[in-house]
Design an enzyme around this catalytic site. Sequence first.
Site, PDB file in Angstrom:
ATOM      1  N   ASP A   1      52.717  30.035  42.496  1.00 30.33           N
ATOM      2  CA  ASP A   1      52.114  30.076  42.281  1.00 30.33           C
ATOM      3  C   ASP A   1      50.440  29.688  43.442  1.00 30.33           C
ATOM      4  OD1 ASP A   1      49.048  30.115  40.907  1.00 30.33           O
ATOM      5  OD2 ASP A   1      49.121  28.336  40.068  1.00 30.33           O
TER       6      ASP A   1
ATOM      7  N   LYS B   1      41.542  33.962  44.416  1.00 27.61           N
ATOM      8  CA  LYS B   1      40.680  33.698  45.399  1.00 27.61           C
ATOM      9  C   LYS B   1      41.002  34.142  46.942  1.00 27.61           C
ATOM     10  CE  LYS B   1      41.104  31.100  41.517  1.00 27.61           C
ATOM     11  NZ  LYS B   1      42.032  31.479  40.033  1.00 27.61           N
TER      12      LYS B   1
ATOM     13  N   HIS C   1      38.068  21.704  28.050  1.00 32.19           N
ATOM     14  CA  HIS C   1      36.782  21.407  28.691  1.00 32.19           C
ATOM     15  C   HIS C   1      35.860  23.053  29.152  1.00 32.19           C
ATOM     16  CE1 HIS C   1      39.876  23.730  31.594  1.00 32.19           C
ATOM     17  NE2 HIS C   1      38.758  24.165  32.250  1.00 32.19           N
TER      18      HIS C   1
ATOM     19  N   TYR D   1      46.732  56.864  35.834  1.00 32.67           N
ATOM     20  CA  TYR D   1      47.132  55.833  34.889  1.00 32.67           C
ATOM     21  C   TYR D   1      48.630  55.892  35.367  1.00 32.67           C
ATOM     22  CZ  TYR D   1      48.821  53.212  30.299  1.00 32.67           C
ATOM     23  OH  TYR D   1      49.285  52.175  29.475  1.00 32.67           O
TER      24      TYR D   1
ATOM     25  N   PHE E   1      48.464  23.873  38.276  1.00 32.38           N
ATOM     26  CA  PHE E   1      47.709  23.840  37.842  1.00 32.38           C
ATOM     27  C   PHE E   1      46.977  24.426  36.470  1.00 32.38           C
ATOM     28  CE2 PHE E   1      42.967  27.058  36.800  1.00 32.38           C
ATOM     29  CZ  PHE E   1      42.411  26.249  37.270  1.00 32.38           C
ATOM     30  N   ASP E   2      45.598  23.746  35.470  1.00 29.35           N
ATOM     31  CA  ASP E   2      45.628  23.724  33.975  1.00 29.35           C
ATOM     32  C   ASP E   2      46.253  25.061  32.847  1.00 29.35           C
ATOM     33  OD1 ASP E   2      42.927  25.259  34.744  1.00 29.35           O
ATOM     34  OD2 ASP E   2      41.647  24.132  33.023  1.00 29.35           O
TER      35      ASP E   2
ATOM     36  N   ALA F   1      47.722  31.530  44.296  1.00 27.26           N
ATOM     37  CA  ALA F   1      45.811  31.741  44.741  1.00 27.26           C
ATOM     38  C   ALA F   1      45.410  30.947  45.672  1.00 27.26           C
ATOM     39  CB  ALA F   1      45.280  30.736  43.641  1.00 27.26           C
TER      40      ALA F   1
HETATM   41  N1  F0G Z   1      46.909  28.670  39.383  1.00 30.92           N
HETATM   42  C1  F0G Z   1      45.405  28.095  40.381  1.00 30.92           C
HETATM   43  C2  F0G Z   1      46.238  26.961  41.285  1.00 30.92           C
HETATM   44  C3  F0G Z   1      44.181  27.746  39.796  1.00 30.92           C
HETATM   45  O1  F0G Z   1      43.817  27.726  40.768  1.00 30.92           O
HETATM   46  C4  F0G Z   1      43.728  29.047  38.966  1.00 30.92           C
HETATM   47  C5  F0G Z   1      42.531  29.148  38.905  1.00 30.92           C
HETATM   48  C6  F0G Z   1      45.173  29.690  38.516  1.00 30.92           C
HETATM   49  C7  F0G Z   1      45.748  29.981  38.551  1.00 30.92           C
HETATM   50  C8  F0G Z   1      44.440  30.938  37.465  1.00 30.92           C
HETATM   51  O2  F0G Z   1      43.944  32.545  38.088  1.00 30.92           O
HETATM   52  O3  F0G Z   1      41.797  31.840  36.981  1.00 30.92           O
HETATM   53  O4  F0G Z   1      42.404  34.167  37.637  1.00 30.92           O
HETATM   54  O5  F0G Z   1      43.091  33.352  35.642  1.00 30.92           O
HETATM   55  N2  F0G Z   1      41.567  28.670  39.656  1.00 30.92           N
HETATM   56  C9  F0G Z   1      40.306  29.239  38.805  1.00 30.92           C
HETATM   57  C10 F0G Z   1      39.559  27.793  39.350  1.00 30.92           C
HETATM   58  C11 F0G Z   1      39.558  29.138  37.857  1.00 30.92           C
HETATM   59  O6  F0G Z   1      38.417  27.507  39.383  1.00 30.92           O
HETATM   60  O7  F0G Z   1      40.113  26.937  40.271  1.00 30.92           O
HETATM   61  P1  F0G Z   1      43.198  32.700  37.156  1.00 30.92           P
END
Ligand code: F0G
Length: 462
Positions: free
Chosen positions: A214, A257, A449, A72, A124-125, A216
């Site tokens: 960010d 990613k 979406h 843990y 990102f969304d 990813a």
């Molecule tokens: N930032 C970026 C640029 C992303 O593309 C994503 C996720 C996230 C943050 C959030 O990360 O999914 O681990 O919580 N993108 C995926 C996509 C879902 O399909 O582009 P997460």
Amino acid sequence: MELPYSEPFKIKMVETIKKSTREQRLQWVKEANYNLFKLSSDKVYIDLLTDSGTGAMSDKQWGAIMTGDESYAGASSYFTLKNTIKELLGFEYMLPTHQGRAAENVLFSVLVKEGHIVPGNSHFDTTKGHIEFRKAHAVDCTISEAFDTTFIHPFKGNVDLEKLEKVMIESGSKVPFIIMTITNNTAGGQPVSMQNLREVRALANKYHVPVFFDSARFAENAYFIKIREKGYENASIREIVKEMFSYADGMTMSSKKDGIVNIGGFIGMRDKDLFQQASTFNIMFEGYITYGGMAGRDMNALAQGLREATEEDYLEYRIGQIAYLGNKIKEYGIPVQEPFGGHAVFVDALRFYPHIPQTEYIAQLLGIELYIEGGVRGVEIGTLLADRDPDTRMDRLPKLELLRLAIPRRVYTNNHMDYIAAALKNVFDRRNELQHGFRITWEAPIMRHFTVDLERIPTTNQ
Ligand code: F0G
């Protein structure tokens, strides 16, 4: 003859995927209310919904899974991950989280307050969602060249420094930080140049605000810097990655990613005080600070994945495969975002269906047609994703209306790419047979979406 790129791996295990008939797919997609997220994966032949969490782990990663420490507190797997992040990315402090949006949730719980303005390149969304959920605003300062899919620019992910400075001048005291998304997913997996990152840092220093990345797809971004930016031809990917992150005060990461794992995320920070404040939220939302929602074995696999994702041979194959698909599609005369991005090919629905109004969700229409044609599942990056304006509740019509074909890492072969391109060509050849897209029958108040229900707008010849 120059040798082409090829996969820097061989395949040790395979997973069967099944084809279906057109009639079955017509039925299934109708039952899913024309929302591809609602299809069970056994109804999909080639799944390009996302490159997130869908990659194939290596034998070394699976090996690391077996030696995970599930303690843990103070697990050795945590220290393996922490040390890898320090070595590759340069951050002293790290908090694991269960995925990228969780990292946003924890970090923004410390930093984002009501009325704040958070500028950056296209958020990102989930990033935008976490900002707007806190009654703050995300301001997209991406260069305008990014919104013309035909315009060739090596770094369409860049921020427009004039737009960014304008935000700083007008609302500087309300800006908690600048966020740079590398690569810029929303604009088409487009990279940000080292120069742009350096200039954003200088601007942030001028206005005394921190910069967060960010991150990813940071490794894909680094590869583009190597092959496109003057002065970096001979630098190693690891050197480029180090320099990129030297311009950031901290980072959020979706490890699904460029971590090449199926689940996971983390926050990297330099400031001890921020780390301590974020730790409290991490414990509340994610888990104790040495696991944060991840199993020890998964932290081990992630540490190894970060090493593999920053190898040049891997990235040459990765970016090469996207370009292979992109070029095939382009040869068929299909409009795509150019240059091709790092993790996906983005088809331009505004040029694909110029005769159908954008308000009828035409990138979604294209996605549905491609599924019906070949069982290939892409994802809409357009009006459905852009959601409604939180103040007016009107649909926000984005400048780019795209169907994203995201390629999972190390999963599909170039024969799959040929199949995808052929299916898309058939949809393209029949594009004029369609006169209408969709209308919404149900939607959620935020991030609609994922769960939206749609119906076809009827026409006489459909
Ligand atoms: N930032 C970026 C640029 C992303 O593309 C994503 C996720 C996230 C943050 C959030 O990360 O999914 O681990 O919580 N993108 C995926 C996509 C879902 O399909 O582009 P997460």
